[in-house]
Motif scaffolding. Structure first.
Motif, short mmCIF file in Angstrom:
data_model
loop_
_atom_site.label_atom_id
_atom_site.label_comp_id
_atom_site.label_asym_id
_atom_site.label_seq_id
_atom_site.Cartn_x
_atom_site.Cartn_y
_atom_site.Cartn_z
N VAL A 35 26.88 42.73 -7.74
CA VAL A 35 26.83 41.18 -7.05
C VAL A 35 26.83 41.29 -5.36
CG1 VAL A 35 27.59 38.88 -6.86
CG2 VAL A 35 27.84 39.99 -8.96
N LEU A 36 25.83 40.61 -4.80
CA LEU A 36 25.81 40.61 -3.46
C LEU A 36 26.10 39.28 -3.07
CD1 LEU A 36 22.40 42.55 -2.53
CD2 LEU A 36 24.82 43.32 -2.43
N GLU A 37 26.98 38.87 -1.97
CA GLU A 37 27.32 37.56 -1.67
C GLU A 37 27.17 37.35 -0.29
OE1 GLU A 37 31.15 36.42 -3.35
OE2 GLU A 37 31.05 34.37 -2.19
N GLU A 38 26.19 36.37 0.33
CA GLU A 38 25.91 36.07 1.64
C GLU A 38 26.82 35.02 2.16
OE1 GLU A 38 21.94 36.45 -0.31
OE2 GLU A 38 23.85 35.55 -0.82
N SER A 39 27.30 35.13 3.38
CA SER A 39 27.88 34.03 4.02
C SER A 39 27.24 33.98 5.53
CB SER A 39 29.49 34.36 4.11
OG SER A 39 29.91 35.50 4.70
N GLY A 40 27.65 32.58 6.24
CA GLY A 40 27.59 32.96 7.53
C GLY A 40 26.68 31.86 7.81
N GLY A 41 25.63 31.31 6.99
CA GLY A 41 24.60 30.23 7.44
C GLY A 41 25.12 29.00 7.99
N GLY A 42 24.00 28.22 8.65
CA GLY A 42 24.49 27.13 8.98
C GLY A 42 23.40 26.43 9.83
N LEU A 43 23.93 25.37 10.55
CA LEU A 43 22.92 24.74 11.54
C LEU A 43 23.27 25.06 12.99
CD1 LEU A 43 21.02 22.35 11.96
CD2 LEU A 43 22.97 20.77 12.15
N PRO A 48 9.48 42.37 -1.38
CA PRO A 48 10.53 41.87 -2.52
C PRO A 48 10.62 42.53 -3.67
CG PRO A 48 9.51 40.12 -1.09
CD PRO A 48 8.79 41.31 -0.91
N ASN A 49 9.57 42.85 -4.16
CA ASN A 49 9.50 43.85 -5.60
C ASN A 49 10.09 45.06 -5.35
OD1 ASN A 49 7.46 45.04 -4.49
ND2 ASN A 49 5.95 43.99 -5.79
N GLU A 50 10.17 45.64 -4.35
CA GLU A 50 10.90 46.90 -4.03
C GLU A 50 12.40 46.75 -4.15
OE1 GLU A 50 8.67 47.90 -0.50
OE2 GLU A 50 8.41 49.71 -1.33
N TYR A 51 13.15 45.40 -4.21
CA TYR A 51 14.52 45.29 -4.14
C TYR A 51 14.87 44.83 -5.61
CZ TYR A 51 14.61 46.14 0.88
OH TYR A 51 14.58 46.64 2.22
N ASP A 52 15.93 45.25 -6.02
CA ASP A 52 16.39 45.08 -7.21
C ASP A 52 17.75 44.40 -7.55
OD1 ASP A 52 17.15 48.39 -8.80
OD2 ASP A 52 17.75 47.23 -6.99
N LEU A 53 18.22 43.96 -6.47
CA LEU A 53 19.58 43.28 -6.44
C LEU A 53 19.73 42.46 -5.31
CD1 LEU A 53 22.38 43.33 -7.27
CD2 LEU A 53 23.07 44.88 -5.57
N TRP A 54 19.99 41.16 -5.64
CA TRP A 54 19.68 40.06 -4.58
C TRP A 54 21.15 39.18 -4.80
CZ3 TRP A 54 15.56 39.19 -1.41
CH2 TRP A 54 14.51 39.90 -1.97
N LEU A 60 25.18 36.56 10.02
CA LEU A 60 25.14 36.68 8.45
C LEU A 60 25.89 37.72 8.11
CD1 LEU A 60 21.67 35.45 7.60
CD2 LEU A 60 23.47 34.00 8.25
N SER A 61 26.60 37.43 6.93
CA SER A 61 27.19 38.68 6.49
C SER A 61 27.13 38.83 5.18
CB SER A 61 28.77 38.45 6.54
OG SER A 61 29.15 38.58 7.86
N CYS A 62 27.02 39.79 4.28
CA CYS A 62 26.90 40.18 2.80
C CYS A 62 27.92 41.15 2.61
CB CYS A 62 25.50 40.67 2.96
SG CYS A 62 24.99 40.99 1.07
N SER A 63 28.55 40.79 1.55
CA SER A 63 29.46 41.65 0.75
C SER A 63 28.68 42.75 -0.15
CB SER A 63 30.76 40.84 0.21
OG SER A 63 31.54 41.66 -0.62
N VAL A 64 28.96 43.62 -0.07
CA VAL A 64 28.29 44.76 -0.82
C VAL A 64 29.18 45.43 -1.66
CG1 VAL A 64 26.88 46.89 -0.85
CG2 VAL A 64 26.40 45.07 0.73
#
Length: 123
Positions: A3-11, A107-113, A20-24
């Motif tokens: 699982v990948l989990e993004e954070s840090g978005g906003g206005l 995008p189709n070269e990536y298999d984890l989102w 932006l951060s992503c937990s790998v």
């Protein structure tokens, strides 16, 4: 299950900055991790990517000089520093992983989102 989990978005206002951060997952089989974005009514597009082991990085022309990708293998995190933001940067941003070893951009070269995080740049 990976699982990948993004954070840090906003206005943020035009010209502002956001990180932006992503937990790998610590145990994975991916060679590259990248960021993509998708604006309403548009296709998902490549933003930046980095080799998880070697650290080699590359960017889309539209963000070169304004966005900066990095990874911390000890913390197992991926980051995207975005500066001088423009209204056209407004989109949902996705973290993704690829088993391709050939600097993947499609995008189709990536298999984890991840599920994505919204970035909105206001005028």
């Amino acid at each position: 299950q990976l699982v990948l989990e993004e954070s840090g978005g906003g206005l943020v206002q035009i010209g502002g900055s956001l990180t932006l951060s992503c937990s790998v997952p610590r145990y994975h089989n991916k060679w590259f991790f990248g960021w993509f974005r998708q604006a309403p009514g548009k296709e998902r597009e490549f933003v930046a990517a980095i080799s998880w082991v070697g650290g080699g990085l590359y960017y889309a022309d539209s963000v070169t000089g304004r966005f900066f990708i990095s990874r911390d293998t000890a913390k197992s995190t991926l980051e995207l520093l975005m500066v001088n933001l423009r209204t056209e940067d407004t989109a949902v941003y996705y973290c993704a992983g690829s088993t391709s070893g050939n600097y993947p951009r499609l995008p189709n070269e990536y298999d984890l989102w991840g599920r994505g995080t919204q970035v909105t740049v206001s005028s």
